[in-house]
Design a protein around this motif. Structure first.
Motif, PDB file in Angstrom:
ATOM      1  N   ILE A  57       0.748  -1.029   0.049  1.00 62.56           N
ATOM      2  CA  ILE A  57       0.042  -0.126  -0.227  1.00 62.56           C
ATOM      3  C   ILE A  57       0.795   1.283  -0.157  1.00 62.56           C
ATOM      4  O   ILE A  57       0.784   2.057  -0.811  1.00 62.56           O
ATOM      5  N   PRO A  58       1.779   1.496   0.962  1.00 60.71           N
ATOM      6  CA  PRO A  58       2.746   2.616   0.831  1.00 60.71           C
ATOM      7  C   PRO A  58       3.411   2.643  -0.357  1.00 60.71           C
ATOM      8  O   PRO A  58       3.830   3.651  -0.753  1.00 60.71           O
ATOM      9  N   ALA A  59       3.946   1.340  -0.828  1.00 62.05           N
ATOM     10  CA  ALA A  59       4.813   1.505  -1.963  1.00 62.05           C
ATOM     11  C   ALA A  59       3.970   1.960  -3.193  1.00 62.05           C
ATOM     12  O   ALA A  59       4.604   2.572  -4.058  1.00 62.05           O
ATOM     13  N   ARG A  60       2.620   1.555  -3.390  1.00 61.99           N
ATOM     14  CA  ARG A  60       1.728   2.117  -4.339  1.00 61.99           C
ATOM     15  C   ARG A  60       1.744   3.577  -4.512  1.00 61.99           C
ATOM     16  O   ARG A  60       1.596   4.240  -5.402  1.00 61.99           O
ATOM     17  N   TYR A  61       1.536   4.247  -3.061  1.00 61.28           N
ATOM     18  CA  TYR A  61       1.302   5.652  -2.935  1.00 61.28           C
ATOM     19  C   TYR A  61       2.696   6.299  -3.297  1.00 61.28           C
ATOM     20  O   TYR A  61       2.750   7.263  -4.236  1.00 61.28           O
ATOM     21  N   VAL A  62       3.839   5.738  -3.007  1.00 59.16           N
ATOM     22  CA  VAL A  62       5.063   6.475  -3.292  1.00 59.16           C
ATOM     23  C   VAL A  62       5.247   6.259  -4.755  1.00 59.16           C
ATOM     24  O   VAL A  62       5.830   7.230  -5.404  1.00 59.16           O
ATOM     25  N   GLY A  63       5.031   5.147  -5.385  1.00 58.86           N
ATOM     26  CA  GLY A  63       5.190   4.798  -6.960  1.00 58.86           C
ATOM     27  C   GLY A  63       4.179   5.935  -7.643  1.00 58.86           C
ATOM     28  O   GLY A  63       4.654   6.084  -8.703  1.00 58.86           O
ATOM     29  N   GLY A  64       3.162   6.384  -7.133  1.00 55.38           N
ATOM     30  CA  GLY A  64       2.101   6.810  -7.740  1.00 55.38           C
ATOM     31  C   GLY A  64       2.385   8.495  -7.491  1.00 55.38           C
ATOM     32  O   GLY A  64       1.778   9.243  -8.164  1.00 55.38           O
ATOM     33  N   ILE A  65       3.455   8.954  -6.841  1.00 51.86           N
ATOM     34  CA  ILE A  65       3.615  10.343  -6.803  1.00 51.86           C
ATOM     35  C   ILE A  65       3.572  11.018  -8.128  1.00 51.86           C
ATOM     36  O   ILE A  65       3.115  12.310  -8.132  1.00 51.86           O
ATOM     37  N   ALA A  66       4.626  10.617  -8.989  1.00 55.32           N
ATOM     38  CA  ALA A  66       4.830  11.116 -10.207  1.00 55.32           C
ATOM     39  C   ALA A  66       3.500  11.345 -11.007  1.00 55.32           C
ATOM     40  O   ALA A  66       3.369  12.415 -11.573  1.00 55.32           O
ATOM     41  N   GLY A  67       2.629  10.546 -11.167  1.00 55.54           N
ATOM     42  CA  GLY A  67       1.400  10.737 -11.773  1.00 55.54           C
ATOM     43  C   GLY A  67       0.412  11.633 -10.963  1.00 55.54           C
ATOM     44  O   GLY A  67      -0.166  12.454 -11.749  1.00 55.54           O
TER      45      GLY A  67
END
Length: 181
Positions: A57-67
């Motif tokens: 869950i936090p990994a997806r949040y961090v990965g989605g920051i650019a988008g």
């Protein structure tokens, strides 16, 4: 017409009266068969699945920051465009990026909880999806290669991505892939 007695049932004595029910013999519990449930009240394939790590869950949040930053810049541009030109419909165009950001932030935990897997003796079952649920069963005999990869975000959270390539041969009865001749 008579049938052969069932070897799993205890024999019924001839001296037992009709109103006496024979006592049930204790039996060893059978190993439960592994089946995928299609119960409408539950999730397809949810029985017995192991969930993925909650660190996703936090990994997806961090990965989605650019988008999310990109969509936020579009919202700001729509607001600035509306202020400079006075055209209200430019601000309305900024609503779509807001909806995309909101659904990304709100639904990510639920999407991660919907992912599960079951590694059986002969196959691997993977289930995912909230509204459109999909369950894939991959027999180990069809696996051609397994690739494990991790990017910087996954490495930070101790996660990895598993990619499985399977043999996709011609199946009997598939007219789209039938050989000519």
């Amino acid at each position: 017409m008579t049938s052969a007695p069932d070897p799993h049932e205890p024999p019924i004595s001839q001296s037992a009266s009709l109103d006496e029910a024979p006592a049930a013999a204790p039996t060893a519990p059978a190993a439960p068969a592994r089946t995928l449930s299609d119960d409408p009240s539950g999730r397809l394939g949810a029985d017995g699945l192991r969930p993925v790590s909650p660190k996703l869950i936090p990994a997806r949040y961090v990965g989605g920051i650019a988008g999310n930053v990109f969509w936020l810049l579009l919202v700001i541009a729509a607001i600035v465009g509306t202020v400079l030109t006075g055209w209200w419909w430019i601000a309305a165009c900024g609503l779509l990026p807001l909806v995309l950001i909101a659904q990304s932030l709100l639904l990510t935990p639920r999407r991660v909880r919907a992912i599960g897997y079951l590694d059986g003796e002969e196959d691997l079952t993977i289930a995912s999806g909230i509204m459109f649920r999909s369950v894939h069963t991959i027999p180990y005999g069809r696996v051609q290669s397994v690739k494990i990869g991790e990017g910087p975000v996954e490495r930070r959270y101790g996660l990895a991505t598993l990619t499985i390539t399977t043999a996709a041969g011609w199946r009997h009865g598939d007219p789209a892939r039938a050989p000519e001749g």
